[in-house]
Design an enzyme around this catalytic site. Structure first.
Site, PDB file in Angstrom:
ATOM      1  N   ALA A  81       0.840  -1.207   0.000  1.00 47.94           N
ATOM      2  CA  ALA A  81       0.000   0.000   0.000  1.00 47.94           C
ATOM      3  C   ALA A  81       0.867   1.247   0.000  1.00 47.94           C
ATOM      4  O   ALA A  81       1.765   1.388   0.820  1.00 47.94           O
ATOM      5  CB  ALA A  81      -0.921   0.004   1.218  1.00 47.94           C
ATOM      6  N   ALA A  82       0.579   2.133  -0.943  1.00 51.20           N
ATOM      7  CA  ALA A  82       1.331   3.387  -1.017  1.00 51.20           C
ATOM      8  C   ALA A  82       0.656   4.316  -2.000  1.00 51.20           C
ATOM      9  O   ALA A  82      -0.090   3.887  -2.873  1.00 51.20           O
ATOM     10  CB  ALA A  82       2.769   3.128  -1.484  1.00 51.20           C
ATOM     11  N   GLU A  83       0.926   5.592  -1.829  1.00 52.00           N
ATOM     12  CA  GLU A  83       0.733   6.536  -2.930  1.00 52.00           C
ATOM     13  C   GLU A  83       1.990   6.369  -3.762  1.00 52.00           C
ATOM     14  O   GLU A  83       3.105   6.468  -3.240  1.00 52.00           O
ATOM     15  CB  GLU A  83       0.610   7.965  -2.393  1.00 52.00           C
ATOM     16  CG  GLU A  83      -0.700   8.248  -1.695  1.00 52.00           C
ATOM     17  CD  GLU A  83      -1.907   8.158  -2.635  1.00 52.00           C
ATOM     18  OE1 GLU A  83      -1.744   8.419  -3.849  1.00 52.00           O
ATOM     19  OE2 GLU A  83      -3.000   7.826  -2.163  1.00 52.00           O
ATOM     20  N   THR A 124      11.430   1.050  -2.928  1.00 57.47           N
ATOM     21  CA  THR A 124      11.787   1.403  -4.304  1.00 57.47           C
ATOM     22  C   THR A 124      13.267   1.766  -4.394  1.00 57.47           C
ATOM     23  O   THR A 124      13.854   2.254  -3.419  1.00 57.47           O
ATOM     24  CB  THR A 124      10.947   2.613  -4.767  1.00 57.47           C
ATOM     25  OG1 THR A 124      11.479   3.124  -5.990  1.00 57.47           O
ATOM     26  CG2 THR A 124      10.949   3.745  -3.760  1.00 57.47           C
ATOM     27  N   ASP A 125      13.844   1.577  -5.576  1.00 55.26           N
ATOM     28  CA  ASP A 125      15.241   2.004  -5.766  1.00 55.26           C
ATOM     29  C   ASP A 125      15.362   3.531  -5.768  1.00 55.26           C
ATOM     30  O   ASP A 125      16.466   4.067  -5.647  1.00 55.26           O
ATOM     31  CB  ASP A 125      15.837   1.401  -7.052  1.00 55.26           C
ATOM     32  CG  ASP A 125      15.149   1.852  -8.332  1.00 55.26           C
ATOM     33  OD1 ASP A 125      14.136   2.578  -8.254  1.00 55.26           O
ATOM     34  OD2 ASP A 125      15.630   1.471  -9.422  1.00 55.26           O
ATOM     35  N   GLU A 126      14.224   4.221  -5.885  1.00 55.82           N
ATOM     36  CA  GLU A 126      14.284   5.694  -5.922  1.00 55.82           C
ATOM     37  C   GLU A 126      14.773   6.288  -4.603  1.00 55.82           C
ATOM     38  O   GLU A 126      15.141   7.457  -4.549  1.00 55.82           O
ATOM     39  CB  GLU A 126      12.909   6.280  -6.282  1.00 55.82           C
ATOM     40  CG  GLU A 126      12.466   5.849  -7.659  1.00 55.82           C
ATOM     41  CD  GLU A 126      11.222   6.570  -8.165  1.00 55.82           C
ATOM     42  OE1 GLU A 126      11.020   7.738  -7.807  1.00 55.82           O
ATOM     43  OE2 GLU A 126      10.472   5.948  -8.935  1.00 55.82           O
ATOM     44  N   TYR A 148       7.787  11.746  -3.138  1.00 54.05           N
ATOM     45  CA  TYR A 148       7.464  10.309  -3.134  1.00 54.05           C
ATOM     46  C   TYR A 148       8.625   9.488  -2.585  1.00 54.05           C
ATOM     47  O   TYR A 148       8.469   8.709  -1.640  1.00 54.05           O
ATOM     48  CB  TYR A 148       7.110   9.835  -4.555  1.00 54.05           C
ATOM     49  CG  TYR A 148       7.186   8.328  -4.730  1.00 54.05           C
ATOM     50  CD1 TYR A 148       6.245   7.495  -4.127  1.00 54.05           C
ATOM     51  CD2 TYR A 148       8.213   7.731  -5.486  1.00 54.05           C
ATOM     52  CE1 TYR A 148       6.319   6.099  -4.264  1.00 54.05           C
ATOM     53  CE2 TYR A 148       8.286   6.351  -5.626  1.00 54.05           C
ATOM     54  CZ  TYR A 148       7.344   5.541  -5.013  1.00 54.05           C
ATOM     55  OH  TYR A 148       7.430   4.178  -5.135  1.00 54.05           O
ATOM     56  N   LYS A 152       9.110   7.151   0.887  1.00 52.13           N
ATOM     57  CA  LYS A 152       9.477   5.729   0.897  1.00 52.13           C
ATOM     58  C   LYS A 152      10.760   5.511   1.712  1.00 52.13           C
ATOM     59  O   LYS A 152      10.884   4.530   2.449  1.00 52.13           O
ATOM     60  CB  LYS A 152       9.657   5.205  -0.543  1.00 52.13           C
ATOM     61  CG  LYS A 152       8.411   5.242  -1.406  1.00 52.13           C
ATOM     62  CD  LYS A 152       7.298   4.319  -0.943  1.00 52.13           C
ATOM     63  CE  LYS A 152       7.610   2.852  -1.160  1.00 52.13           C
ATOM     64  NZ  LYS A 152       6.435   2.005  -0.810  1.00 52.13           N
ATOM     65  N   PRO A 203       3.612  11.921 -24.568  1.00 57.62           N
ATOM     66  CA  PRO A 203       4.346  13.044 -23.978  1.00 57.62           C
ATOM     67  C   PRO A 203       5.662  12.586 -23.348  1.00 57.62           C
ATOM     68  O   PRO A 203       5.662  11.813 -22.392  1.00 57.62           O
ATOM     69  CB  PRO A 203       3.381  13.553 -22.890  1.00 57.62           C
ATOM     70  CG  PRO A 203       2.561  12.353 -22.515  1.00 57.62           C
ATOM     71  CD  PRO A 203       2.552  11.406 -23.673  1.00 57.62           C
ATOM     72  N   ARG A 212      16.163   4.422 -16.925  1.00 64.19           N
ATOM     73  CA  ARG A 212      15.484   3.584 -15.931  1.00 64.19           C
ATOM     74  C   ARG A 212      15.770   2.114 -16.232  1.00 64.19           C
ATOM     75  O   ARG A 212      15.935   1.726 -17.386  1.00 64.19           O
ATOM     76  CB  ARG A 212      13.958   3.809 -15.984  1.00 64.19           C
ATOM     77  CG  ARG A 212      13.519   5.247 -15.666  1.00 64.19           C
ATOM     78  CD  ARG A 212      13.762   5.583 -14.214  1.00 64.19           C
ATOM     79  NE  ARG A 212      13.358   6.944 -13.847  1.00 64.19           N
ATOM     80  CZ  ARG A 212      14.174   7.998 -13.787  1.00 64.19           C
ATOM     81  NH1 ARG A 212      15.460   7.887 -14.123  1.00 64.19           N
ATOM     82  NH2 ARG A 212      13.728   9.171 -13.400  1.00 64.19           N
ATOM     83  N   GLY A 273      12.915  18.272 -10.613  1.00 62.18           N
ATOM     84  CA  GLY A 273      13.827  17.408  -9.841  1.00 62.18           C
ATOM     85  C   GLY A 273      13.979  16.006 -10.420  1.00 62.18           C
ATOM     86  O   GLY A 273      14.265  15.063  -9.689  1.00 62.18           O
TER      87      GLY A 273
HETATM   88  P1  NAD Z   1      -0.411   1.234  -7.091  1.00 59.74           P
HETATM   89  O1  NAD Z   1      -0.544   2.709  -6.948  1.00 59.74           O
HETATM   90  O2  NAD Z   1      -0.849   0.568  -8.352  1.00 59.74           O
HETATM   91  O3  NAD Z   1      -1.189   0.496  -5.894  1.00 59.74           O
HETATM   92  C1  NAD Z   1      -1.192   0.962  -4.588  1.00 59.74           C
HETATM   93  C2  NAD Z   1      -2.371   0.309  -3.866  1.00 59.74           C
HETATM   94  O4  NAD Z   1      -2.352   0.756  -2.510  1.00 59.74           O
HETATM   95  C3  NAD Z   1      -3.731   0.693  -4.439  1.00 59.74           C
HETATM   96  O5  NAD Z   1      -4.543  -0.453  -4.571  1.00 59.74           O
HETATM   97  C4  NAD Z   1      -4.298   1.646  -3.405  1.00 59.74           C
HETATM   98  O6  NAD Z   1      -5.729   1.617  -3.351  1.00 59.74           O
HETATM   99  C5  NAD Z   1      -3.660   1.121  -2.139  1.00 59.74           C
HETATM  100  N1  NAD Z   1      -3.569   2.132  -1.069  1.00 59.74           N
HETATM  101  C6  NAD Z   1      -3.099   3.396  -1.174  1.00 59.74           C
HETATM  102  N2  NAD Z   1      -3.163   4.010   0.009  1.00 59.74           N
HETATM  103  C7  NAD Z   1      -3.654   3.110   0.898  1.00 59.74           C
HETATM  104  C8  NAD Z   1      -3.932   3.149   2.290  1.00 59.74           C
HETATM  105  N3  NAD Z   1      -3.714   4.250   2.996  1.00 59.74           N
HETATM  106  N4  NAD Z   1      -4.421   2.028   2.878  1.00 59.74           N
HETATM  107  C9  NAD Z   1      -4.657   0.904   2.160  1.00 59.74           C
HETATM  108  N5  NAD Z   1      -4.419   0.825   0.827  1.00 59.74           N
HETATM  109  C10 NAD Z   1      -3.924   1.910   0.215  1.00 59.74           C
HETATM  110  O7  NAD Z   1       1.108   0.940  -6.785  1.00 59.74           O
HETATM  111  P2  NAD Z   1       2.045  -0.223  -7.328  1.00 59.74           P
HETATM  112  O8  NAD Z   1       2.691   0.208  -8.578  1.00 59.74           O
HETATM  113  O9  NAD Z   1       1.308  -1.503  -7.289  1.00 59.74           O
HETATM  114  O10 NAD Z   1       3.166  -0.209  -6.190  1.00 59.74           O
HETATM  115  C11 NAD Z   1       3.121  -1.081  -5.069  1.00 59.74           C
HETATM  116  C12 NAD Z   1       4.299  -0.775  -4.172  1.00 59.74           C
HETATM  117  O11 NAD Z   1       5.515  -0.924  -4.912  1.00 59.74           O
HETATM  118  C13 NAD Z   1       4.302   0.647  -3.639  1.00 59.74           C
HETATM  119  O12 NAD Z   1       4.707   0.617  -2.306  1.00 59.74           O
HETATM  120  C14 NAD Z   1       5.326   1.371  -4.491  1.00 59.74           C
HETATM  121  O13 NAD Z   1       5.943   2.412  -3.772  1.00 59.74           O
HETATM  122  C15 NAD Z   1       6.296   0.252  -4.802  1.00 59.74           C
HETATM  123  N6  NAD Z   1       7.040   0.423  -6.074  1.00 59.74           N
HETATM  124  C16 NAD Z   1       6.375   0.457  -7.264  1.00 59.74           C
HETATM  125  C17 NAD Z   1       7.119   0.582  -8.435  1.00 59.74           C
HETATM  126  C18 NAD Z   1       6.457   0.598  -9.809  1.00 59.74           C
HETATM  127  O14 NAD Z   1       7.172   0.692 -10.807  1.00 59.74           O
HETATM  128  N7  NAD Z   1       5.135   0.494  -9.912  1.00 59.74           N
HETATM  129  C19 NAD Z   1       8.508   0.723  -8.400  1.00 59.74           C
HETATM  130  C20 NAD Z   1       9.136   0.716  -7.162  1.00 59.74           C
HETATM  131  C21 NAD Z   1       8.385   0.534  -6.005  1.00 59.74           C
END
Ligand code: NAD
Length: 320
Positions: A81-83, A124-126, A148, A152, A203, A212, A273
């Site tokens: 779970a994350a933004e 994340t690697d970021e 972001y 993390k 875009p 990346r 940035g």
């Molecule tokens: P996503 O945005 O598709 O999914 C995030 C999910 O978390 C969603 O289903 C959302 O509803 C849920 N969520 C958000 N806030 C919440 C809260 N407060 N409580 C419960 N649920 C909540 O993201 P993703 O691409 O599936 O990424 C998953 C994880 O992997 C994240 O932690 C992200 O930081 C990490 N990540 C993603 C990538 C990428 O390329 N997508 C790369 C590196 C790391």
């Protein structure tokens, strides 16, 4: 094992849940998905799974009462779970701090109180910032540059503190850029694919020179499962795909698959940035847990394009 998957209705979390239910990842007796269903999460990502094959709870990882109750009846938690969208963190960072920092601390506190055996934090690697030459190992300092990645990195440090202070079994994974089916169409690969299906331009930020590393979501989930089942408490594991591309190279590969040329590119002002290059070394997880990315980028891209072509009813409502 009774597993709580938070954020399991999003792109990567739902992939992980589908792989448990289809038997790719064995040994998980019960799966509960906790998801707030923000704009990025949808039950459509899980609706193909057999009824009763998992439990779904709509809720927030920041809800202490709920998370406390759930922790009591699970052996392990994986927090997806994350933004997750950098651009959104630039226009408004508050939700990122609330979910990615305070929400993670809330989950850790509940896991500690209720003696959850293992906690895996998906990072994340970021968090490492940007690197001009070479690749990051897990020992590199945290130098995040966007709200972001700063949120993390903060969560990673809180995870570390719960391990060091309380001896909790917390493991952190740091992956590179994921791609594959069911990715929300604001991220670059699905945005470009769906724009091309809609006969629009794509875009491209700045001069398209940002680099990346691309990781197929199935490879990422395979690495996470290895960390869950065989990783060591308190350890960090980088997970990469081993395929670095400039955004312009990536764009040209996608354009080629649609029979289009660079006239379909619209260059737009660069992201504030914008980190120039990410490069993650996955040597540790390969040596210790036998992880290897299996999906060749060109094949994964082709499969992803086909999926978006065949699933317009999934992404069109999300793009409105
Ligand atoms: P996503 O945005 O598709 O999914 C995030 C999910 O978390 C969603 O289903 C959302 O509803 C849920 N969520 C958000 N806030 C919440 C809260 N407060 N409580 C419960 N649920 C909540 O993201 P993703 O691409 O599936 O990424 C998953 C994880 O992997 C994240 O932690 C992200 O930081 C990490 N990540 C993603 C990538 C990428 O390329 N997508 C790369 C590196 C790391």
């Amino acid at each position: 094992m009774r597993l709580l998957v938070t954020g399991g209705a999003g792109f990567i979390g739902s992939n992980f849940v589908r792989r448990i239910i289809d038997g790719t990842f064995p040994g998980i007796g019960h799966v509960t998905v906790l998801d707030k269903l923000t704009y990025a999460g949808t039950l459509k990502n899980l609706e193909m799974l057999p009824k009763n094959s998992f439990e779904f709870i709509k809720g927030d990882i920041s809800d202490s009462g709920l998370v406390d109750e759930l922790s009591k009846r699970h052996d392990a938690i994986i927090n997806f779970a994350a933004e997750s969208h950098v651009d959104r963190s630039i226009t408004g960072a508050r939700d990122f701090i609330e979910t990615n920092v305070l929400g993670v601390q809330n989950l850790l506190a509940a896991a500690l109180t209720n003696e959850v055996k293992t906690f895996v934090q998906i990072s994340t690697d970021e968090v490492y910032g940007t690197i001009s030459k070479g690749s990051w190992s897990e020992e590199f300092p945290l130098l995040p540059n966007s709200p972001y990645s700063a949120s993390k990195a903060s969560a990673d440090l809180i995870c570390r503190s719960y391990h060091r202070t309380f001896g909790m079994d917390v493991r952190v994974t740091r992956c590179s850029n994921n791609y594959g089916p069911y990715q929300f169409p604001e991220k670059v690969i699905p945005l470009f694919i769906t724009n091309l299906i809609e006969n629009k331009k794509v875009p491209l930020y700045g001069k398209g020179l940002n680099v990346r590393d691309w990781l197929h979501v199935d490879d990422h989930c395979q690495g996470i499962f290895a960390v869950l089942t065989a990783g060591k408490p308190g350890n960090i594991y980088n997970i990469g795909g081993g395929r670095e591309l400039t955004n312009r190279e990536l764009t040209n590969l996608i354009l080629e698959k649609f029979g289009r040329d660079e006239s379909s590119i619209e260059y737009v002002a660069d992201r504030l940035g914008h980190d120039l290059r990410y490069s993650v070394s996955h040597e540790k997880i390969t040596q210790e847990l036998g992880y290897q990315p299996k999906v060749r980028f060109e094949d994964g891209l082709e499969q992803t394009i086909e999926w978006y072509k065949n699933n317009e009813s999934w992404w069109r409502p999300l793009k409105k």
